[in-house]
Design a protein around this motif. Structure first.
Motif, mmCIF file in Angstrom:
data_model
loop_
_atom_site.group_PDB
_atom_site.id
_atom_site.type_symbol
_atom_site.label_atom_id
_atom_site.label_comp_id
_atom_site.label_asym_id
_atom_site.label_seq_id
_atom_site.Cartn_x
_atom_site.Cartn_y
_atom_site.Cartn_z
ATOM 1 N N VAL A 1 0.822 -1.206 0.000
ATOM 2 C CA VAL A 1 0.000 0.000 0.000
ATOM 3 C C VAL A 1 0.856 1.255 0.000
ATOM 4 N N ARG A 2 2.058 1.181 0.592
ATOM 5 C CA ARG A 2 2.952 2.337 0.582
ATOM 6 C C ARG A 2 3.473 2.597 -0.820
ATOM 7 N N THR A 3 3.899 1.564 -1.509
ATOM 8 C CA THR A 3 4.425 1.710 -2.863
ATOM 9 C C THR A 3 3.361 2.204 -3.818
ATOM 10 N N SER A 4 2.129 1.752 -3.636
ATOM 11 C CA SER A 4 1.051 2.157 -4.553
ATOM 12 C C SER A 4 0.803 3.648 -4.488
ATOM 13 N N GLY A 5 1.091 4.263 -3.351
ATOM 14 C CA GLY A 5 0.861 5.694 -3.223
ATOM 15 C C GLY A 5 2.009 6.533 -3.733
ATOM 16 N N ASN A 6 3.140 5.887 -4.063
ATOM 17 C CA ASN A 6 4.317 6.633 -4.511
ATOM 18 C C ASN A 6 4.632 6.447 -5.989
ATOM 19 N N VAL A 7 3.714 5.790 -6.720
ATOM 20 C CA VAL A 7 3.933 5.584 -8.144
ATOM 21 C C VAL A 7 3.929 6.925 -8.864
ATOM 22 N N ARG A 8 4.857 7.076 -9.804
ATOM 23 C CA ARG A 8 4.947 8.335 -10.536
ATOM 24 C C ARG A 8 3.630 8.622 -11.243
ATOM 25 N N GLN A 9 3.132 9.808 -11.042
ATOM 26 C CA GLN A 9 1.864 10.186 -11.637
ATOM 27 C C GLN A 9 2.046 10.513 -13.114
ATOM 28 N N GLU A 10 1.145 10.022 -13.939
ATOM 29 C CA GLU A 10 1.131 10.316 -15.359
ATOM 30 C C GLU A 10 -0.168 11.020 -15.697
ATOM 31 N N ALA A 11 -0.195 11.649 -16.861
ATOM 32 C CA ALA A 11 -1.414 12.315 -17.305
ATOM 33 C C ALA A 11 -2.541 11.293 -17.430
ATOM 34 N N LEU A 12 -3.727 11.692 -17.011
ATOM 35 C CA LEU A 12 -4.899 10.819 -17.076
ATOM 36 C C LEU A 12 -5.944 11.436 -17.999
ATOM 37 N N GLU A 13 -6.709 10.563 -18.662
ATOM 38 C CA GLU A 13 -7.769 11.027 -19.542
ATOM 39 C C GLU A 13 -9.065 10.300 -19.227
ATOM 40 N N PHE A 14 -10.162 11.026 -19.359
ATOM 41 C CA PHE A 14 -11.490 10.450 -19.197
ATOM 42 C C PHE A 14 -12.441 11.234 -20.094
ATOM 43 N N LYS A 15 -13.058 10.533 -21.044
ATOM 44 C CA LYS A 15 -13.926 11.198 -22.024
ATOM 45 C C LYS A 15 -13.162 12.337 -22.696
ATOM 46 N N ASP A 16 -13.616 13.572 -22.540
ATOM 47 C CA ASP A 16 -12.951 14.680 -23.241
ATOM 48 C C ASP A 16 -11.994 15.469 -22.358
ATOM 49 N N ILE A 17 -11.713 14.968 -21.148
ATOM 50 C CA ILE A 17 -10.827 15.732 -20.262
ATOM 51 C C ILE A 17 -9.463 15.057 -20.122
ATOM 52 N N ARG A 18 -8.475 15.878 -19.858
ATOM 53 C CA ARG A 18 -7.107 15.406 -19.613
ATOM 54 C C ARG A 18 -6.597 16.092 -18.354
ATOM 55 N N LEU A 19 -6.048 15.290 -17.451
ATOM 56 C CA LEU A 19 -5.507 15.795 -16.195
ATOM 57 C C LEU A 19 -3.991 15.633 -16.253
ATOM 58 N N ASP A 20 -3.273 16.742 -16.189
ATOM 59 C CA ASP A 20 -1.819 16.724 -16.368
ATOM 60 C C ASP A 20 -1.118 17.061 -15.051
ATOM 61 N N PRO A 21 -0.314 16.118 -14.501
ATOM 62 C CA PRO A 21 0.376 16.379 -13.236
ATOM 63 C C PRO A 21 1.528 17.371 -13.378
ATOM 64 N N GLY A 22 1.988 17.589 -14.622
ATOM 65 C CA GLY A 22 3.106 18.495 -14.822
ATOM 66 C C GLY A 22 2.809 19.911 -14.381
ATOM 67 N N ASP A 23 1.637 20.407 -14.756
ATOM 68 C CA ASP A 23 1.254 21.776 -14.392
ATOM 69 C C ASP A 23 -0.073 21.830 -13.642
ATOM 70 N N LEU A 24 -0.540 20.654 -13.184
ATOM 71 C CA LEU A 24 -1.815 20.548 -12.451
ATOM 72 C C LEU A 24 -2.970 21.154 -13.255
ATOM 73 N N SER A 25 -2.991 20.858 -14.543
ATOM 74 C CA SER A 25 -4.027 21.442 -15.399
ATOM 75 C C SER A 25 -5.115 20.438 -15.733
#
Length: 220
Positions: free
Chosen positions: A116-140
């Motif tokens: 459970v500790r390792t699962s919370g430290n995985v490098r975050q990547e951009a996520l997409e759902f339908k027409d939205i994109r969540l980017d960890p680089g600039d929190l956009s």
């Protein structure tokens, strides 16, 4: 932290459940692979412990099905087998760790903590759902337009996208987004839900955030 335990030997299931609950985990115990798959499809867990040899469906088949569906719940496999080939099969199917029976309970606890500790430290990547994109680089958050999110808005949106289609209870959101703030309550969640809804509107997204104050929330 909420865990799923799938172990068909009732005495072993009970012993592990009591031990994990004593350590502060919330545990859903089940006794066959079919029940395990149903729970994993219907609820959200911080980790799952799956015995390989179970009635109805093996732990490996459960693991393969949730991975094929995009479920990244950390999984620790348990088995009476110790051959290298069996370990490789489990890891290749998407298991995060592997523990052979018989095992010491202290080792199981250590493996669960690491999982459970390792699962919370995985490098975050951009996520997409339908027409939205969540980017960890600039929190956009981007759809037709783009808008910046506050760190907590980003964490909340990321959790919702990672569990798309599943209703996430207010308590679950508090435990995972406000984990280090014991004074946070349902009103904090509701406030940030309203922020996210406003941001979805501002980027002209087709995505809707369903849910009512104090209840469960999900994207559609």
């Amino acid at each position: 932290m909420k865990l799923l335990l799938a172990e068909d030997t009732k005495d072993m299931n009970r012993v592990i459940t009591v031990m994990l609950e004593h350590e502060g985990y919330e545990v859903d115990p089940v006794f066959d692979g079919g029940q395990a798959l149903e729970h994993l499809q219907a609820d959200v867990y911080d980790g799952a412990i799956l015995d390989i040899m179970m009635p109805v469906m093996s732990g490996l088949d459960v693991l393969r099905q949730i991975r094929e569906a995009g479920d990244e719940t950390p999984v620790l496999m348990l088995t009476a087998k110790s051959e290298i080939d069996d370990r490789v099969t489990g890891l290749d199917a998407g298991a995060n760790d592997y523990l052979s029976k018989p095992f010491a309970m202290k080792e199981l606890l250590a493996r669960v903590r690491a999982m459970v500790r390792t699962s919370g430290n995985v490098r975050q990547e951009a996520l997409e759902f339908k027409d939205i994109r969540l980017d960890p680089g600039d929190l956009s958050l981007t759809a037709e337009n783009s808008v910046s999110l506050a760190p907590r808005e980003f964490a909340l949106m990321r959790l919702l996208i990672k569990n798309q289609g599943r209703p996430l209870a207010t308590k679950y959101l508090l435990d995972h987004v406000w984990a280090n703030e014991p004074g946070a309550d349902a009103e904090d969640v509701w406030l940030y839900i309203s922020y996210i809804r406003a941001k979805l509107t501002s980027v002209a997204s087709c995505v809707v955030l369903d849910g009512e104050r104090g209840g469960s929330f999900r994207l559609r």
